[in-house]
Scaffold this motif. Structure first.
Motif, mmCIF file in Angstrom:
data_model
loop_
_atom_site.group_PDB
_atom_site.id
_atom_site.type_symbol
_atom_site.label_atom_id
_atom_site.label_comp_id
_atom_site.label_asym_id
_atom_site.label_seq_id
_atom_site.Cartn_x
_atom_site.Cartn_y
_atom_site.Cartn_z
ATOM 1 N N ALA A 32 0.831 -1.200 0.000
ATOM 2 C CA ALA A 32 0.000 0.000 0.000
ATOM 3 C C ALA A 32 0.861 1.244 0.000
ATOM 4 O O ALA A 32 0.369 2.330 0.174
ATOM 5 N N HIS A 33 2.155 1.071 -0.196
ATOM 6 C CA HIS A 33 3.021 2.235 -0.061
ATOM 7 C C HIS A 33 3.642 2.651 -1.361
ATOM 8 O O HIS A 33 4.735 3.173 -1.405
ATOM 9 N N GLU A 35 2.482 5.003 -2.891
ATOM 10 C CA GLU A 35 2.061 6.386 -3.069
ATOM 11 C C GLU A 35 3.207 7.346 -3.311
ATOM 12 O O GLU A 35 3.092 8.281 -4.099
ATOM 13 N N HIS A 137 -2.152 0.666 6.460
ATOM 14 C CA HIS A 137 -2.252 1.984 5.855
ATOM 15 C C HIS A 137 -3.373 1.893 4.824
ATOM 16 O O HIS A 137 -3.270 1.138 3.872
ATOM 17 N N HIS A 139 -5.652 3.512 2.019
ATOM 18 C CA HIS A 139 -5.688 4.613 1.057
ATOM 19 C C HIS A 139 -6.965 4.604 0.245
ATOM 20 O O HIS A 139 -7.467 3.539 -0.098
HETATM 21 CU CU CU Z 1 0.438 3.671 2.404
#
Ligand code: CU
Lengths: 414, 249
Positions: A32-33, A35, A137, A139
């Motif tokens: 999920a990172h 970004e 996390h 998003h």
């Molecule tokens: Cu994230």
């Protein structure tokens, strides 16, 4: 013999390693990172997420939470990215730690892809049901066909409890309530076990006799015909006919057990309901904009005209989910993620209320470590070095208006 | 065999060594096929095999047999023409499915936590057994390609239906009708597999209305025939021993 056995053992070990490697080749992990690694212009000029709200920061397994808010499909969508004609409202989490119990755009359920219009604002909501404990996390996310995933802001959410307690009851149109988490699993294992057993029986029928060396000798000396006996052929017939009988019978039994089945559902949803923001009465012209690398600050000169009938002040600059606020005008009360919130990050050279009919040129500075942390500053290395974002103004009675900006950006290295 | 350097001293020992050899070769063959076939199938069949919400009546039925008849054809070519062993297709498919099960169980479930009832592999065994038996009875590549290839395509959908059918039961979800398989795809979030890349129920077979699966299966069977020929030749070429000394004669 011992040497051969050692070799077999060694070979088996090597083969096992190869098997493992081959099996590990694919795992549908989703970090999920992503970004921060996404190009800055993608985050600044495609989908602008705002008014985001994560309803909870801690959820027990089986409980639900929502992420809601709005997104603006930027009118100055980059040429290099496909238009969001086929898009999917997704959620950026590391695998199914939550299940997506529902997702809506403008009140319409969106399990399928949708067509979005440039320049429009949409309201969205995603309902999540907690499944796997941990700190995740979470998003907001929009997948755009030909454009890839566009990841919105993320916030840490903790799931407590135990995954073994997770249940996912669903009632079918035929009236049964099932747990989708484990539904049909025994049936999957049963049929795969049956077919594996049949296949292994066929293989063992051949492998129980000497295989390679004697058969190779027989074939190369022209005695191939002796290798398949009439009995073998009979057994073969039995396997082939048996296979077809089992396939036909199990299919018939299945159709009897599940008389109502439908094809998979797919297709694009069009004409999504847009969200009407209050008409903006403020107009903004960007005279120039620079990014000061050492100060991690963006400076812009704006000429602001108030065409409305109430005095306005600039309270927020929002780009790529990072929010720069002037606390004298607006404070965040939604527990927006800290790393994306510069509570005092916005300074305006003269932020006294701008009276109706008045025009003023001001210096606006948006500074925060987030420029570096979120690699937004990288946009100065983009081929088309532009910045874009949302400006929020508040009038005397607290009404908010949204104005978008989109202008070239000049870096300054001193 | 030259008397000077024989590795064995008696007939009994020769038989035993030959048997050990059998298992070594089989094991190596199995693992090699598992690795190669698995990667090939993931790259070509990929998502159609990974997720239940891709297992439709048109594309999955068409694609899976076509891309999976490859290794069975090649391994048959080697095992049949060199050893008269009619097990090439079954060995390949068992290896593939074992590899898939390990992957789905360890990675999809064990590592990423997708439920197994959403990510189990397709069943290819019925077609493989028929393919092997046709080769054994007919002793002909052409016959195996035509009859076996067609059967391989035709048996795929009914061979999987007992497992898939329960997931095609419809549900009403927040005012929309979908199958349980669709709902699995919606519930169990795949960040990297957005809905629009799902290729299901697309194609030009609309005119056949409800009975699209048999038509897709026939089409798949016909293409499987061609692919069978192609990969059978690959297998024959691969099993050539021209490049090593022929010491068996
Ligand atoms: Cu994230």
């Amino acid at each position: 013999m011992k040497i051969i056995k050692d070799k077999v053992a060694k070979l088996s070990f090597v083969a096992l390693l190869i098997t493992m490697t081959a099996a590990m080749f694919y795992a549908p992990t989703a970090s999920a990172h992503g970004e921060k690694s996404q190009a800055a212009f993608m985050r600044m000029r495609t989908i602008h997420w705002f008014d985001l709200n994560w309803s909870k920061e801690e959820v027990p397994v089986n409980d639900t939470m929502t992420i809601s808010g709005k997104f603006l499909v930027f009118a100055g969508w980059p040429e290099t990215v496909d238009k969001p004609e086929v898009s999917f409202l997704n959620i950026g989490i590391p695998g199914p730690v939550f299940i997506r119990a529902g997702s809506w755009i403008g009140g319409q359920l969106v399990p399928r892809s949708v067509s979005l219009e440039l320049g429009e604002v949409y309201e969205f909501k995603v309902l999540l049901k907690a499944r796997r404990p941990g700190d995740w996390h979470v998003h907001s996310m929009m997948n755009v066909q030909g454009g890839g995933p566009i990841i919105g802001p993320g916030k840490w959410v903790t799931i407590t409890g135990s995954m073994s307690e997770f249940v996912n009851p669903v009632t079918t149109l035929t009236g049964q309530t099932i747990d989708l988490e484990t539904y049909g699993l025994d049936n999957v294992y049963f049929w795969h076990a049956v077919w594996f057993a049949i296949a292994i029986a066929w293989l063992m029928f051949w492998f129980k006799r000497p295989i390679f060396v004697p058969r190779h000798i027989a074939v190369s000396t022209g005695k191939a015909d002796t290798l398949i006996s009439a009995g073998d052929k009979k057994v073969g017939m039995l396997f082939a006919v048996g296979t077809m009988v089992i396939v036909a019978a199990s299919m018939g039994a299945t159709n009897e057990k599940y008389p109502v089945t439908t094809p998979l559902q797919a297709g694009l949803l069009r004409g999504m309901k847009t969200y009407q923001m209050p008409e903006a009465t403020v107009s903004v012209k960007v005279d120039d904009a620079t990014y000061r690398v050492p100060g991690r600050a963006m400076q812009m000169t704006l000429t602001i005209t108030n065409n409305g009938d109430s005095a306005v002040r600039l309270g927020e600059f929002n780009t790529a989910g990072v929010r720069f606020l002037d606390p004298a005008v607006h404070e965040d009360e939604t527990a927006y993620p800290d790393d994306l919130l510069a509570e005092e990050g916005l300074t305006v050279s003269d932020n006294s209320p701008l009276a109706p009919g008045e025009t003023r040129t001001v210096e606006v500075t948006a500074s925060d470590a987030a420029w570096e942390v979120y690699r937004l500053a990288d946009l100065i290395y983009d081929p088309d070095s532009r910045f874009a974002g949302l400006l929020f103004f508040w009038d005397e009675s607290g009404n908010r208006q949204l104005v978008t900006v989109d202008a070239p950006l000049i870096p300054s290295f001193i | 065999m030259s008397a000077s350097q024989s590795a064995v001293r008696s007939r009994a020992e020769a038989v035993q060594v030959s048997r050990t050899f059998d298992w070594m070769i089989l094991f190596t063959l199995f693992v090699t096929v598992l690795g190669g076939y698995h990667i090939h199938y993931m790259l070509t069949g990929g998502d159609w095999d990974f997720w239940t919400d891709w297992k439709d009546r048109r594309l999955w039925v068409t694609v899976a047999p076509i891309v999976s008849i490859t290794f069975p054809a090649a391994v048959q070519a080697c095992l049949w023409w060199r050893y008269k062993l009619p097990v090439g297709a079954t060995v390949s498919v068992v290896a593939l499915m074992l590899g898939e099960w390990i992957n789905r169980y360890m990675n999809f479930w064990g590592w990423t936590y997708f439920p197994v009832n959403f990510v189990f592999p397709s069943n290819l065994i019925p077609g493989a057994i028929v393919l092997d038996v046709v080769l054994m009875l007919g002793n002909s590549m052409t016959l195996t390609a035509v009859v076996g290839g067609l059967a391989y395509g035709l048996l795929f959908y009914p061979g999987n239906w007992p497992v898939i059918a329960p997931l095609h039961v419809p549900v009403e979800y927040n005012g929309m009708m979908m199958t349980l398989a669709d709902l699995q795809g919606y519930h169990y979030v795949r960040t990297g597999t957005p809905e629009y890349i799902r290729m299901v129920e697309k194609g030009t077979l609309r005119t056949f209305g409800k009975d699209v699966a048999p038509v897709s299966a026939f089409f798949s069977g016909f293409v499987s025939i061609i692919i069978y020929f192609l990969w059978h030749f690959f297998g024959r070429w691969f099993a050539k021993t021209d490049f090593i000394a022929d010491d068996a004669s």
